[in-house]
Every structure is written in structure tokens, then in C-alpha cells.
Scaffold this active site. Sequence first.
Site, PDB file in Angstrom:
ATOM      1  N   ASN A   1      66.710  65.876   6.979  1.00  0.00           N
ATOM      2  CA  ASN A   1      66.414  64.765   8.099  1.00  0.00           C
ATOM      3  C   ASN A   1      65.867  63.504   7.591  1.00  0.00           C
ATOM      4  O   ASN A   1      64.851  63.476   7.325  1.00  0.00           O
ATOM      5  CB  ASN A   1      65.581  65.509   9.074  1.00  0.00           C
ATOM      6  CG  ASN A   1      65.408  64.367  10.478  1.00  0.00           C
ATOM      7  OD1 ASN A   1      65.962  63.525  10.480  1.00  0.00           O
ATOM      8  ND2 ASN A   1      64.422  64.748  11.287  1.00  0.00           N
ATOM      9  N   TRP A   2      67.052  62.705   7.488  1.00  0.00           N
ATOM     10  CA  TRP A   2      66.862  61.504   6.791  1.00  0.00           C
ATOM     11  C   TRP A   2      66.039  60.441   7.684  1.00  0.00           C
ATOM     12  O   TRP A   2      65.486  59.370   7.308  1.00  0.00           O
ATOM     13  CB  TRP A   2      67.933  60.767   6.371  1.00  0.00           C
ATOM     14  CG  TRP A   2      68.546  61.344   5.103  1.00  0.00           C
ATOM     15  CD1 TRP A   2      67.886  62.292   4.193  1.00  0.00           C
ATOM     16  CD2 TRP A   2      69.661  61.015   4.265  1.00  0.00           C
ATOM     17  NE1 TRP A   2      68.482  62.441   3.041  1.00  0.00           N
ATOM     18  CE2 TRP A   2      69.750  61.544   3.126  1.00  0.00           C
ATOM     19  CE3 TRP A   2      70.827  60.091   4.630  1.00  0.00           C
ATOM     20  CZ2 TRP A   2      70.893  61.748   2.113  1.00  0.00           C
ATOM     21  CZ3 TRP A   2      71.905  60.201   3.733  1.00  0.00           C
ATOM     22  CH2 TRP A   2      72.000  61.001   2.696  1.00  0.00           C
ATOM     23  N   LYS A   3      66.015  60.704   9.018  1.00  0.00           N
ATOM     24  CA  LYS A   3      65.476  59.910  10.068  1.00  0.00           C
ATOM     25  C   LYS A   3      65.764  58.287  10.058  1.00  0.00           C
ATOM     26  O   LYS A   3      67.076  58.415   9.630  1.00  0.00           O
ATOM     27  CB  LYS A   3      63.933  59.844   9.878  1.00  0.00           C
ATOM     28  CG  LYS A   3      63.399  61.373   9.982  1.00  0.00           C
ATOM     29  CD  LYS A   3      61.775  61.448   9.940  1.00  0.00           C
ATOM     30  CE  LYS A   3      61.467  62.761  10.230  1.00  0.00           C
ATOM     31  NZ  LYS A   3      59.951  63.161  10.067  1.00  0.00           N
TER      32      LYS A   3
ATOM     33  N   HIS B   1      64.008  66.720  18.553  1.00  0.00           N
ATOM     34  CA  HIS B   1      63.010  66.505  17.374  1.00  0.00           C
ATOM     35  C   HIS B   1      61.661  65.726  17.940  1.00  0.00           C
ATOM     36  O   HIS B   1      61.696  65.238  19.154  1.00  0.00           O
ATOM     37  CB  HIS B   1      63.519  65.582  16.537  1.00  0.00           C
ATOM     38  CG  HIS B   1      62.635  65.334  15.251  1.00  0.00           C
ATOM     39  ND1 HIS B   1      61.422  64.858  15.391  1.00  0.00           N
ATOM     40  CD2 HIS B   1      62.867  66.147  13.955  1.00  0.00           C
ATOM     41  CE1 HIS B   1      60.848  65.111  14.006  1.00  0.00           C
ATOM     42  NE2 HIS B   1      61.459  65.777  13.141  1.00  0.00           N
TER      43      HIS B   1
ATOM     44  N   GLU C   1      59.967  63.603  17.372  1.00  0.00           N
ATOM     45  CA  GLU C   1      59.759  62.042  17.328  1.00  0.00           C
ATOM     46  C   GLU C   1      60.552  61.514  18.691  1.00  0.00           C
ATOM     47  O   GLU C   1      60.140  60.627  19.280  1.00  0.00           O
ATOM     48  CB  GLU C   1      60.338  61.525  16.153  1.00  0.00           C
ATOM     49  CG  GLU C   1      59.140  61.565  15.037  1.00  0.00           C
ATOM     50  CD  GLU C   1      59.562  61.772  13.586  1.00  0.00           C
ATOM     51  OE1 GLU C   1      60.886  61.425  13.428  1.00  0.00           O
ATOM     52  OE2 GLU C   1      58.793  62.356  12.726  1.00  0.00           O
TER      53      GLU C   1
ATOM     54  N   GLU D   1      59.044  73.258  14.083  1.00  0.00           N
ATOM     55  CA  GLU D   1      58.043  72.458  13.296  1.00  0.00           C
ATOM     56  C   GLU D   1      56.822  72.184  14.213  1.00  0.00           C
ATOM     57  O   GLU D   1      56.929  71.296  15.073  1.00  0.00           O
ATOM     58  CB  GLU D   1      58.863  71.064  13.547  1.00  0.00           C
ATOM     59  CG  GLU D   1      60.211  71.197  12.758  1.00  0.00           C
ATOM     60  CD  GLU D   1      60.857  69.700  12.553  1.00  0.00           C
ATOM     61  OE1 GLU D   1      61.140  69.515  11.140  1.00  0.00           O
ATOM     62  OE2 GLU D   1      61.222  68.901  13.198  1.00  0.00           O
TER      63      GLU D   1
ATOM     64  N   GLY E   1      55.202  65.031   8.514  1.00  0.00           N
ATOM     65  CA  GLY E   1      54.891  63.993   7.677  1.00  0.00           C
ATOM     66  C   GLY E   1      53.432  63.519   7.243  1.00  0.00           C
ATOM     67  O   GLY E   1      53.055  62.729   6.867  1.00  0.00           O
TER      68      GLY E   1
ATOM     69  N   SER F   1      56.355  69.083   6.532  1.00  0.00           N
ATOM     70  CA  SER F   1      55.978  68.961   4.801  1.00  0.00           C
ATOM     71  C   SER F   1      56.380  69.873   4.213  1.00  0.00           C
ATOM     72  O   SER F   1      55.659  70.390   3.492  1.00  0.00           O
ATOM     73  CB  SER F   1      54.258  68.707   5.192  1.00  0.00           C
ATOM     74  OG  SER F   1      54.175  67.557   5.940  1.00  0.00           O
TER      75      SER F   1
ATOM     76  N   GLY G   1      61.997  66.248   5.913  1.00  0.00           N
ATOM     77  CA  GLY G   1      61.988  64.844   5.856  1.00  0.00           C
ATOM     78  C   GLY G   1      61.824  64.197   4.625  1.00  0.00           C
ATOM     79  O   GLY G   1      62.421  63.858   4.069  1.00  0.00           O
ATOM     80  N   GLY G   2      60.474  63.923   4.543  1.00  0.00           N
ATOM     81  CA  GLY G   2      60.006  63.056   3.372  1.00  0.00           C
ATOM     82  C   GLY G   2      60.667  63.631   2.080  1.00  0.00           C
ATOM     83  O   GLY G   2      60.944  62.796   1.125  1.00  0.00           O
TER      84      GLY G   2
HETATM   85  P1  PGA Z   1      58.669  66.000   6.970  1.00  0.00           P
HETATM   86  O1  PGA Z   1      59.494  65.865   8.354  1.00  0.00           O
HETATM   87  O2  PGA Z   1      59.428  67.042   6.073  1.00  0.00           O
HETATM   88  O3  PGA Z   1      58.415  64.758   6.466  1.00  0.00           O
HETATM   89  O4  PGA Z   1      57.271  66.515   7.509  1.00  0.00           O
HETATM   90  C1  PGA Z   1      60.223  67.093   8.923  1.00  0.00           C
HETATM   91  C2  PGA Z   1      61.030  66.757  10.229  1.00  0.00           C
HETATM   92  O5  PGA Z   1      60.359  65.655  10.884  1.00  0.00           O
HETATM   93  O6  PGA Z   1      61.865  67.200  10.515  1.00  0.00           O
END
Ligand code: PGA
Length: 249
Positions: free
Chosen positions: A8-10, A98, A100, A168, A174, A212, A233-234
Site C-alpha cells: 500500500n504505497w499511500k 482503510h 486513514e 489492521e 506506521g 508495521s 505500507g512503510g
Molecule cells: P504500515 O502501513 O505498514 O506502514 O504500518 C500499513 C497500512 O496502512 O496498510
Amino acid sequence: MKKLIAANWKMNMSMVEARNFVMNVLQSAKDHPNISDKSEFLICAPFVYLSALSPLSEKGVLSFGAQDCSQHEQGAYTGEISAKMLKDVGCSHVIVGHSERRDYHNEDNVLVNEKAKVVIDNGLTAIVCIGESLREREANLQKEVVKRQLLESVPKNASADNTVIAYEPIWAIGTGKTPSLEDAKQMHDFIRELLKKYYESGENMHILYGGSMNPTNAEELLSIENIDGGLIGGAALKTDDYLAVAKSA
Ligand code: PGA
């Protein structure tokens, strides 16, 4: 089932970085064919890169997804992107709900359900995100919260062919924090039971863990039964980290 290693590149990456990343992943899949025996790559990129990237997809190896879509089929919705458009440019998956989006754009279960439905109706796979907040976890409400989110966000006609669940925990996204392996296992087992009870072919639906996940913890997390992949993500912004996660599967 093959593990789904979903990036998930956001709102990150330039066009050049995105293309290089994909080329590196494809090269690595070629160099290490055993990765693709066990897992599949999915890259959920920003909308604007999808039509340029999707011709690079390889069946059973790497596919592309979006990070959101409109709940509407089409029409006067300025700035929105429809599921049909995403299909048109070669996407196979769409993330919906998601945390966010839920937090910053006030998306609730009803809206997430509508989005998932439109994704499914257009022949794509919905990745429906659920997960509790830190406050809910501290009050030991995580199962209750996750059950309600799942049943309200995942449409009735969801099945293993058209839906993926991403668990999640919001407090893990994050932050570098992850649940203990025992807590992760308990929650994934719980989600599996709900899927079996309420959805067609729920026993075969992928359940991803997100929050994470990185090269250090991926092997342990991905070895847990009912963790069928990751939403990353990260650690999916650097090819080496992303590939290391895939290798640990
Ligand atoms: P993260 O993000 O791996 O940076 O915690 C995961 C996500 O939000 O899908």
C-alpha cells in the site's frame, strides 16, 4: 493458498520510482521462482500511476490495485474515480475502508460496504480493511469492534473470489508496533470463524495482516495460520524491504 504480499504505497512515490520498483520486483521474481510458488505480489499504487504500471502485470506473479474508489457507478462526482475505470486501466484489486480513509475522510461501515459492493459488481476484488483503535484494544473491545466492522463493511455477496480482508489494528499502522503473535493469531482465528459463518467460501478468503509488517517480523507473522499475507505500507516503499517480506513468506 498463496500468500498475498500487498503493497500500500499511500501517497508516495514518483512515476520513475514506481516503475523502477516494479521492474526490480519482476526481476527478483524471475531470479527466485520459488517466491512466486508461495506468494503473489500486489501493488496498490496511487490512481495516476495505475494505467502506466498495469501493462507490467504478470498473471500469478504481480498485479495492481487502487487504494480507494467511489461508491457510485458513474456520473457527476467531481474528482472521484469509479471501479469501472479502475478495471478499465487493468487493476484487479481495490482497497476500501482503510483506517486513514475512515479517520481523515469520515468513511463509515455503510459507505465502505457500498464501495466494496461496487468493486465486486465490477468484477474486481475488494480488500476490506478493519481493525480496532488503541483505546478499543485497551478496553478489550477489539473483538466486538472487529466483528461489527466486518459484518457491516463486507457485503453479503462477498466470497473468496471477490474479497480479501485486511486486519489492521490502527495502533500498529506506521508506528513500528505489532500485536504479540498470540494476539495476532487470536484475532485472525476469530475473523476466520466469522467469515466461515457468514460468507460463502469464507474458509478460503484471504485474511491479510497489516500494521508495521517489515522484514524483521514478517516471517513470524506470516507463519501464523490464518494470516494469508500482508498489507504493507512503510516497508513497501523500498524494494529490498518489500522483497524481504515476500521471501520470508
Ligand atoms: P504500515 O502501513 O505498514 O506502514 O504500518 C500499513 C497500512 O496502512 O496498510
